[in-house]
Enzyme design. Structure first.
Site, short mmCIF file in Angstrom:
data_model
loop_
_atom_site.label_atom_id
_atom_site.label_comp_id
_atom_site.label_asym_id
_atom_site.label_seq_id
_atom_site.Cartn_x
_atom_site.Cartn_y
_atom_site.Cartn_z
N HIS A 84 45.43 50.21 39.30
CA HIS A 84 44.56 49.96 38.13
C HIS A 84 44.21 48.48 38.02
O HIS A 84 44.69 47.76 37.17
CB HIS A 84 45.12 50.54 36.83
CG HIS A 84 46.57 50.40 36.57
ND1 HIS A 84 47.25 49.20 36.62
CD2 HIS A 84 47.50 51.33 36.22
CE1 HIS A 84 48.51 49.38 36.32
NE2 HIS A 84 48.69 50.68 36.08
N HIS A 87 51.60 46.27 38.20
CA HIS A 87 52.64 45.91 37.22
C HIS A 87 53.37 44.67 37.72
O HIS A 87 54.58 44.68 37.91
CB HIS A 87 53.58 47.09 36.98
CG HIS A 87 52.93 48.22 36.24
ND1 HIS A 87 52.82 48.23 34.87
CD2 HIS A 87 52.33 49.34 36.69
CE1 HIS A 87 52.18 49.33 34.50
NE2 HIS A 87 51.86 50.02 35.59
N HIS A 131 39.58 50.40 29.57
CA HIS A 131 40.58 49.60 30.29
C HIS A 131 39.98 48.34 30.91
O HIS A 131 40.67 47.32 31.04
CB HIS A 131 41.23 50.43 31.40
CG HIS A 131 42.35 51.29 30.95
ND1 HIS A 131 42.15 52.47 30.26
CD2 HIS A 131 43.70 51.15 31.06
CE1 HIS A 131 43.32 53.02 29.98
NE2 HIS A 131 44.28 52.24 30.45
N ASP A 151 44.18 57.63 35.80
CA ASP A 151 45.44 57.25 35.15
C ASP A 151 45.64 58.13 33.91
O ASP A 151 46.11 57.68 32.86
CB ASP A 151 45.44 55.77 34.77
CG ASP A 151 46.82 55.22 34.44
OD1 ASP A 151 47.82 55.95 34.62
OD2 ASP A 151 46.91 54.06 33.99
N ALA A 199 48.07 53.11 27.07
CA ALA A 199 49.09 53.88 27.77
C ALA A 199 48.42 54.99 28.57
O ALA A 199 48.38 56.14 28.16
CB ALA A 199 50.11 54.45 26.79
N GLY A 200 47.86 54.62 29.73
CA GLY A 200 47.10 55.60 30.48
C GLY A 200 45.79 55.89 29.78
O GLY A 200 45.33 55.13 28.92
N ARG A 260 41.90 27.91 38.54
CA ARG A 260 42.92 27.10 39.21
C ARG A 260 44.22 27.87 39.45
O ARG A 260 45.17 27.33 40.03
CB ARG A 260 43.23 25.84 38.38
CG ARG A 260 42.13 24.79 38.44
CD ARG A 260 42.57 23.47 37.81
NE ARG A 260 42.83 23.61 36.40
CZ ARG A 260 41.90 23.47 35.44
NH1 ARG A 260 40.64 23.21 35.80
NH2 ARG A 260 42.20 23.59 34.18
#
Length: 372
Positions: free
Chosen positions: A204, A183, A238, A259, A293-294, A215
């Site tokens: 994750h 995150h 994901h 997750d 969301a998970g 770059r």
């Protein structure tokens, strides 16, 4: 005692696997190629280091929800897990960790073993919340130590670019808490600096972090170039299979997590993820705005997905068992050797789950069976 094709650290062996008082005592010695017979495949139990919920229950509920989560994931081959929290106000996190601490003193006898807490936030970047609620803030050592007195924090996710986090990473690492980067909007250079200060993984991988550009390599570039360990969600939603293959070639001990949310093991519908309302449909879990969301992934399906991507069953097993156990520093878990915990998964040749044993105790009821 079980009889079949037993996956040991030295390869497949044919014969009987025995245990006493929850510990393995004897393994077969005859080498075998499991594709040559129809006997069961006996693997180490799966370790899932990122579990938010399952069976309709959410870790942030505490109490009986933790038993439901542990029982649900055991049905899918997970024999040990980390109860994973969400970003929340301080009082809420303390309430949940207190509940987890209570549960660890009186765990469910028929579920996966809970090894402690994965604290995912609140020490994350408010600009890269993903599905996390907006209670992000920088962390301080005294607060983490106070939380750790409520329940053992084994793993902590943070954004390394936040003020004060590099010395925090070093202090946490010195206290035996594994630190993962996630995150985060951090740069490649900030990711490398965090690893030099003691961070040892990525949460994750690819999701909720600055991406790779030739770059501007970002946090993904730091992981691919320098990481020994990272977790990844192999639900094929994901992360694209091509990106998974790139990570498998780059990160020696890439390991799988689910997750998973309360929606894991449940039908389509509406569920909770911490304070967030989420909906399960089309194989995924999303917020109202469409943000992932998970997941609804279970570890038996993660195994099948990795095999589908071209890994051998032994290689896939390592990424669900041995590598996460090594990441936590638990040589007594994640492998079938004398003295290790009798955490076992039994599958048929089609990789359908047939039985699960936690510390030698078979999980009661019909095992979950899914088409390969």
């Amino acid at each position: 005692m079980l009889h079949g094709n037993v996956l040991t650290p030295d390869g497949w062996r044919l014969g009987e696997l025995r245990w006493e008082e929850g510990r393995l005592t004897a393994l077969p010695e005859t080498p075998v190629t499991p594709e040559d017979n129809d006997l069961p495949r006996i693997l180490p139990g799966f370790l899932d280091l990122h579990v938010h919920g399952g069976g309709g229950a959410d870790v942030m509920e505490g109490g009986e929800a933790l038993a439901t989560v542990a029982r649900t994931h055991a049905r899918f081959g997970t024999t040990r897990l980390l109860a994973t929290t969400m970003t929340a106000p301080d009082a809420e996190i303390r309430r949940v960790l207190g509940a987890i601490g209570d549960y660890l003193r009186r765990p469910s006898p028929d579920g996966a073993g809970v090894l402690g807490v994965h604290l995912e936030g609140p020490y994350i970047n408010p600009g890269k919340l993903g599905a996390q609620p907006s209670h992000a803030r920088p962390g301080v050592l005294e607060e983490v130590e106070s939380l750790g007195r409520l329940a053992p924090i084994r793993l902590l996710t943070l954004a390394p670019e936040l003020a004060g986090h590099l010395p925090l990473i070093r202090a946490l690492s010195e206290r035996g808490i594994r630190v993962q980067l996630g995150h985060t909007l951090g740069s490649y250079e900030e990711g490398v600096a965090a690893l030099e200060h003691g961070a040892c993984g990525f949460t994750h991988l690819f999701n909720a972090m600055s991406g790779l550009h030739h770059r501007k390599p970002g946090m993904v570039g730091a992981a691919l170039a320098h990481a020994d360990y990272a977790e990844l969600i192999p639900d094929l939603l994901h992360v694209h299979p091509g990106a998974i293959r790139a990570a498998l070639r780059s990160i020696p001990r890439l390991y799988a997590v689910t997750d998973s949310t309360a929606a894991a093991g449940m039908p389509d519908g509406d569920y909770r993820l911490g304070e967030q309302a989420v909906t399960k449909c089309l194989g995924g879990v999303r917020l109202a705005d469409g943000t992932l969301a998970g997941s609804t992934l279970t570890m038996d399906q993660a195994l099948r997905n990795l095999v589908h991507l071209g890994l051998s069953l032994a290689e896939a097993s390592d990424r669900l068992s041995r590598f996460p156990a090594d990441f936590l520093g638990r040589p007594d878990l994640g492998r079938l050797v004398p003295g290790a915990a009798a955490d076992l998964v039994v599958m048929d040749p089609g990789l359908n789950l047939q039985a699960v044993h936690v510390a030698g105790r078979r999980i009661e009821g019909d095992p979950h069976v899914t088409d390969a």
